[in-house]
Design a protein around this motif. Structure first.
Motif, PDB file in Angstrom:
ATOM      1  N   PRO A 157       5.124   0.345  -0.735  1.00 20.44           N
ATOM      2  CA  PRO A 157       3.852  -0.384  -0.815  1.00 20.44           C
ATOM      3  C   PRO A 157       2.831   0.420  -1.598  1.00 20.44           C
ATOM      4  O   PRO A 157       2.748   1.642  -1.465  1.00 20.44           O
ATOM      5  N   GLN A 199      -1.380   0.360  -3.188  1.00 24.30           N
ATOM      6  CA  GLN A 199      -2.701  -0.193  -2.889  1.00 24.30           C
ATOM      7  C   GLN A 199      -3.703   0.349  -3.894  1.00 24.30           C
ATOM      8  O   GLN A 199      -3.644   1.516  -4.282  1.00 24.30           O
ATOM      9  N   LEU A 236       8.967   0.132   2.751  1.00 22.43           N
ATOM     10  CA  LEU A 236       9.005  -1.206   3.320  1.00 22.43           C
ATOM     11  C   LEU A 236      10.445  -1.682   3.461  1.00 22.43           C
ATOM     12  O   LEU A 236      11.320  -1.293   2.690  1.00 22.43           O
ATOM     13  N   GLU A 295       9.443  -7.216   4.868  1.00 21.45           N
ATOM     14  CA  GLU A 295       8.038  -6.854   5.046  1.00 21.45           C
ATOM     15  C   GLU A 295       7.219  -6.964   3.765  1.00 21.45           C
ATOM     16  O   GLU A 295       5.986  -6.881   3.803  1.00 21.45           O
ATOM     17  N   TRP A 315       3.122  -7.613   3.196  1.00 20.83           N
ATOM     18  CA  TRP A 315       2.279  -6.562   2.628  1.00 20.83           C
ATOM     19  C   TRP A 315       1.421  -7.124   1.493  1.00 20.83           C
ATOM     20  O   TRP A 315       0.222  -6.830   1.398  1.00 20.83           O
ATOM     21  N   SER A 332      -1.573  -8.825   2.817  1.00 25.36           N
ATOM     22  CA  SER A 332      -2.455  -8.038   3.685  1.00 25.36           C
ATOM     23  C   SER A 332      -3.647  -7.474   2.921  1.00 25.36           C
ATOM     24  O   SER A 332      -3.736  -7.561   1.688  1.00 25.36           O
ATOM     25  N   ASP A 349      -3.916  -0.791   3.820  1.00 25.95           N
ATOM     26  CA  ASP A 349      -3.980   0.169   4.920  1.00 25.95           C
ATOM     27  C   ASP A 349      -5.346   0.864   4.902  1.00 25.95           C
ATOM     28  O   ASP A 349      -5.730   1.443   3.878  1.00 25.95           O
ATOM     29  N   THR A 377      -3.207  -5.204  -2.983  1.00 28.45           N
ATOM     30  CA  THR A 377      -1.904  -4.653  -2.612  1.00 28.45           C
ATOM     31  C   THR A 377      -0.834  -5.087  -3.603  1.00 28.45           C
ATOM     32  O   THR A 377      -0.929  -6.141  -4.233  1.00 28.45           O
TER      33      THR A 377
END
Length: 411
Positions: free
Chosen positions: A243, A245, A302, A306, A310, A313, A316, A343
């Motif tokens: 993942p 970001q 991941l 998932e 992600w 989302s 984090d 993301t």
């Protein structure tokens, strides 16, 4: 169109798949189709999707002074094809922009970047952190990183790519050369045997129930490669799903004016020589606002199931805090109008190189971006197109560098 027999069916209509579709269409007497969903146009559609694209963005860094000579060469070749692609499609997606790589003095990565710059004859200058800060006063490089760093300022063959427009250009080019494009996702691939004169035929079953027949299939599905039964169960590529970001920082007009000459920045201060962050200069986004983009935080791996969650989302909070810290260190005194997190996800292969290989006589893959998919997608597409059209390796770089590694079968 679904009843038509194709020579090559390409699954995945992102940066790599659309490039492969265009280049495969240039092979004489080859009927090509490209399958992949377009970017969602509403939040409701986005949140209901099980498949997403890494190109849902406005800016990516492209450069040719990476630690890997082969990846740098691929990036250089992609760069050389941008102008022709823009002219042939009327879609502008590339902007020239200097690039800075920095890391500890005499670190392996910076040493490799110097070597690559010299081998590929890339115009560049070497600077200390103090010299870089003097050149770009709004960057707090020396104070942030100390004196034990060196910087490579690349002055040519580097810039910014708009991935949305790049995909649009590659799909347009493919369409102009006769490619049939299906705006859907693939559920599975099955093998069917026909007469000896026809040989083995693959049936590609889509989410909306279409059956598309093809003699060969090229899979360019990135982080979603293992989400559907596209490959034989004993031939699953060994790659991790990571993942990522980013932080978008909305800038005032004054900030934008001060940063007009800003280069893209890539930081390599980790002991394992992996990139620990990057910064894209100000870019106008579809909402009309101008943002500085900082990325990207990585915390964990991941599972296939998932990945879509992600994408949907907000990221984090720990990574967001880290990226905010980078902003404050590099741009002291900068007060954003607003901040936003985005993301994405990347694939990391066992070899740290893209997998471009035939996994069966009829099925090939072009997957495994290792976080650099936009830099060399155009040339990876050409490489994969030559391979899938011929059914074997047909490129001037060593096949072993791109050989797919498979997961060990479960006992």
């Amino acid at each position: 169109m679904a009843d038509r027999m194709y020579d090559v069916c390409i699954i995945g209509a992102g940066m790599w798949g659309s490039a492969a579709a265009y280049h495969t269409c240039l092979v004489p007497d080859t009927k090509v189709c490209l399958i992949g969903p377009e970017e969602p146009t509403s939040s409701q559609e986005f949140n209901s999707r099980a498949i997403h694209g890494a190109y849902y963005d406005e800016v990516r860094v492209t450069r040719t002074n990476m630690g890997s000579v082969i990846c740098s060469e691929l990036s250089k070749r992609s760069h050389e094809g941008f102008d022709k692609l823009e002219k042939n499609t009327g879609i502008s997606f590339y902007t020239e922009c200097n690039n800075v790589n920095f890391g500890p003095v005499k670190s392996q990565y910076i040493t490799d970047c110097k070597r690559t710059s010299e081998l590929l004859q890339t115009e560049h200058v070497l600077l200390t952190g103090d010299q870089l800060t003097q050149k770009f006063p709004y960057l707090n490089m020396a104070l942030t990183l100390g004196s034990n760093i060196e910087c490579i300022l690349q002055l040519s063959k580097c810039g910014l790519v708009n991935p949305r427009k790049l995909v649009a250009a590659q799909k347009t080019a493919a369409d102009l050369h006769g490619c049939d494009i299906f705006n859907t996702t693939v559920d599975q691939i099955t093998e069917k045997y026909h007469t000896p004169s026809v040989g083995k035929i693959l049936e590609v079953v889509t989410e909306d129930g279409q059956i598309i027949r093809s003699r060969k299939v090229l899979i360019c599905t990135g982080v979603f490669t293992l989400s559907k039964p596209l490959l034989p169960s004993h031939l699953l590529p060994d790659m991790k799903l990571v993942p990522t970001q980013t932080l978008r920082i909305e800038l005032s007009k004054e900030n934008v004016d001060n940063m007009r000459d800003m280069p893209s920045i890539c930081s390599f201060t980790r002991e394992d020589n992996q990139r620990d962050g990057y910064i894209c200069p100000p870019v106008i986004y579809p909402d009309g606002k101008t943002y500085l983009k900082i990325g990207h935080g990585r915390l964990r791996y991941l599972k296939s199931e998932e990945v879509a969650e992600w994408y949907r989302s907000d990221g984090d909070p720990e990574v967001t805090e880290k990226l905010m810290g980078m902003m404050k260190r590099f741009f002291p005194g900068l007060i954003p109008i607003s901040t936003h997190t985005d993301t994405c996800a990347v694939t990391v292969t066992r070899t740290d190189m893209p997998y471009v290989d035939m996994v069966t006589p009829e099925i090939g893959v072009a997957i495994g971006d290792n976080g650099g998919g936009a830099k060399f997608c155009y040339e990876i597409g050409r490489m994969a197109a030559k391979m899938i059209a011929k059914g074997c390796w047909d490129y001037d770089l060593p096949a072993r560098e791109f050989e797919v590694r498979f997961k060990e079968p479960k006992q």
